[in-house]
Scaffold this active site. Structure first.
Site, PDB file in Angstrom:
ATOM      1  N   ILE A 102       0.835  -1.199   0.000  1.00 24.80           N
ATOM      2  CA  ILE A 102       0.000   0.000   0.000  1.00 24.80           C
ATOM      3  C   ILE A 102       0.873   1.254   0.000  1.00 24.80           C
ATOM      4  O   ILE A 102       1.976   1.239   0.549  1.00 24.80           O
ATOM      5  CB  ILE A 102      -0.981  -0.016   1.196  1.00 24.80           C
ATOM      6  CG1 ILE A 102      -1.974   1.159   1.119  1.00 24.80           C
ATOM      7  CG2 ILE A 102      -0.255  -0.076   2.523  1.00 24.80           C
ATOM      8  CD1 ILE A 102      -3.156   1.047   2.085  1.00 24.80           C
ATOM      9  N   CYS A 103       0.377   2.295  -0.646  1.00 24.94           N
ATOM     10  CA  CYS A 103       1.014   3.612  -0.653  1.00 24.94           C
ATOM     11  C   CYS A 103       2.392   3.561  -1.319  1.00 24.94           C
ATOM     12  O   CYS A 103       2.503   3.348  -2.511  1.00 24.94           O
ATOM     13  CB  CYS A 103       1.075   4.146   0.777  1.00 24.94           C
ATOM     14  SG  CYS A 103       1.500   5.880   0.945  1.00 24.94           S
ATOM     15  N   HIS A 104       3.458   3.721  -0.537  1.00 18.99           N
ATOM     16  CA  HIS A 104       4.821   3.648  -1.058  1.00 18.99           C
ATOM     17  C   HIS A 104       5.357   2.202  -1.111  1.00 18.99           C
ATOM     18  O   HIS A 104       6.478   1.981  -1.533  1.00 18.99           O
ATOM     19  CB  HIS A 104       5.773   4.498  -0.208  1.00 18.99           C
ATOM     20  CG  HIS A 104       5.632   5.966  -0.444  1.00 18.99           C
ATOM     21  ND1 HIS A 104       4.619   6.715   0.094  1.00 18.99           N
ATOM     22  CD2 HIS A 104       6.385   6.830  -1.174  1.00 18.99           C
ATOM     23  CE1 HIS A 104       4.753   7.976  -0.277  1.00 18.99           C
ATOM     24  NE2 HIS A 104       5.816   8.078  -1.050  1.00 18.99           N
ATOM     25  N   SER A 151      -2.780  -0.813  -3.065  1.00 17.58           N
ATOM     26  CA  SER A 151      -3.694   0.299  -2.786  1.00 17.58           C
ATOM     27  C   SER A 151      -2.900   1.593  -2.696  1.00 17.58           C
ATOM     28  O   SER A 151      -1.673   1.571  -2.592  1.00 17.58           O
ATOM     29  CB  SER A 151      -4.474   0.065  -1.489  1.00 17.58           C
ATOM     30  OG  SER A 151      -5.489  -0.899  -1.682  1.00 17.58           O
ATOM     31  N   ARG A 152      -3.641   2.717  -2.691  1.00 21.60           N
ATOM     32  CA  ARG A 152      -3.010   4.031  -2.797  1.00 21.60           C
ATOM     33  C   ARG A 152      -2.647   4.678  -1.465  1.00 21.60           C
ATOM     34  O   ARG A 152      -1.505   5.078  -1.266  1.00 21.60           O
ATOM     35  CB  ARG A 152      -3.936   4.987  -3.561  1.00 21.60           C
ATOM     36  CG  ARG A 152      -4.271   4.532  -4.960  1.00 21.60           C
ATOM     37  CD  ARG A 152      -5.355   5.390  -5.568  1.00 21.60           C
ATOM     38  NE  ARG A 152      -6.575   5.269  -4.750  1.00 21.60           N
ATOM     39  CZ  ARG A 152      -7.766   5.673  -5.123  1.00 21.60           C
ATOM     40  NH1 ARG A 152      -7.931   6.258  -6.288  1.00 21.60           N
ATOM     41  NH2 ARG A 152      -8.811   5.528  -4.336  1.00 21.60           N
TER      42      ARG A 152
END
Length: 168
Positions: A102-104, A151-152
Site C-alpha cells: 500500500i502507498c509507497h 492500494s493508494r
C-alpha cells in the site's frame, strides 16, 4: 491459518501498518514483523504506533510465510536498499504467494524488478516510477493482479484489507 510477514522499518504510515496487522490477527492469522534488525523498535511517522521487529530479515526465509504485507510511508524507502529484503520479496513472488503493498509499498517491488507486465496502484506521485518499472498504473482504491494486491493511501485501507483477507 496463514502466517503473514509484515516488512517494516521506521517512519511507516501508522494506519497502513496498524489496520492490516490488527485485521490479520483478528481473522485468526499469525503476523510477524520483519525488520532489518531483530527487536528494533520501529516507530510510525505520525508517532501513534510503534512495533518491535519480531525477526531480522537476515534470519527469515520466504518459504516460512504464506503472504507478505508492505505498509507505506517512508518504511519502503528505508527497506528497498536491503538486498535481503529484495531477495525475500523475489522468492515470495516466485512462489506465487500474495504480496500486498500500500502507498509507497510498491517501491520495494520496483527495486526488486518485479513490476514489468503487472497492473498496480500506489501513492499517486509514484505513478511515473511504477510505469517506468514496466507496470500499468491504475488510480483505483485497490488493484489485484494475480498475487499482487496494491492500494493508494490510508483511505483505501478497507478495500486493501478486504482483498488481503480474501486471499488468506
Amino acid at each position: 491459518m496463514s502466517k503473514v510477514a509484515f516488512l517494516l522499518a521506521s517512519d511507516f504510515e501508522d494506519s497502513e501498518m496498524k489496520v492490516p496487522y490488527d485485521e490479520v490477527i483478528k481473522a485468526g492469522h499469525q503476523a510477524e514483523i520483519i525488520g532489518l534488525k531483530e527487536n528494533e523498535t520501529l516507530v510510525g511517522k505520525q508517532g501513534k504506533v510503534s512495533y518491535a521487529a519480531d525477526k531480522a530479515i537476515s534470519k527469515v526465509r520466504a518459504g516460512d510465510y504464506d503472504a507478505v504485507v508492505i505498509p507505506g510511508g517512508s518504511s519502503p524507502e528505508n527497506l528497498r536498499l536491503s538486498p535481503e529484503v529484495l531477495q525475500f520479496v523475489k522468492e515470495t513472488n516466485s512462489a506465487g504467494k500474495p504480496i500486498a503493498a500500500i502507498c509507497h509499498g510498491p517501491q520495494i517491488l520496483i527495486s526488486a524488478e518485479l513490476l514489468k507486465g503487472r497492473t498496480v496502484t500506489s501513492y499517486p506521485p509514484l505513478k511515473d516510477d511504477v510505469v517506468n518499472a514496466g507496470a500499468e498504473f491504475k488510480d483505483e482504491e485497490v488493484v489485484v493482479d494475480r498475487n499482487y494486491i496494491t492500494s493508494r493511501t490510508p483511505k483505501d485501507e478497507p478495500a486493501f484489507v478486504r482483498e488481503l483477507l480474501k486471499v488468506l
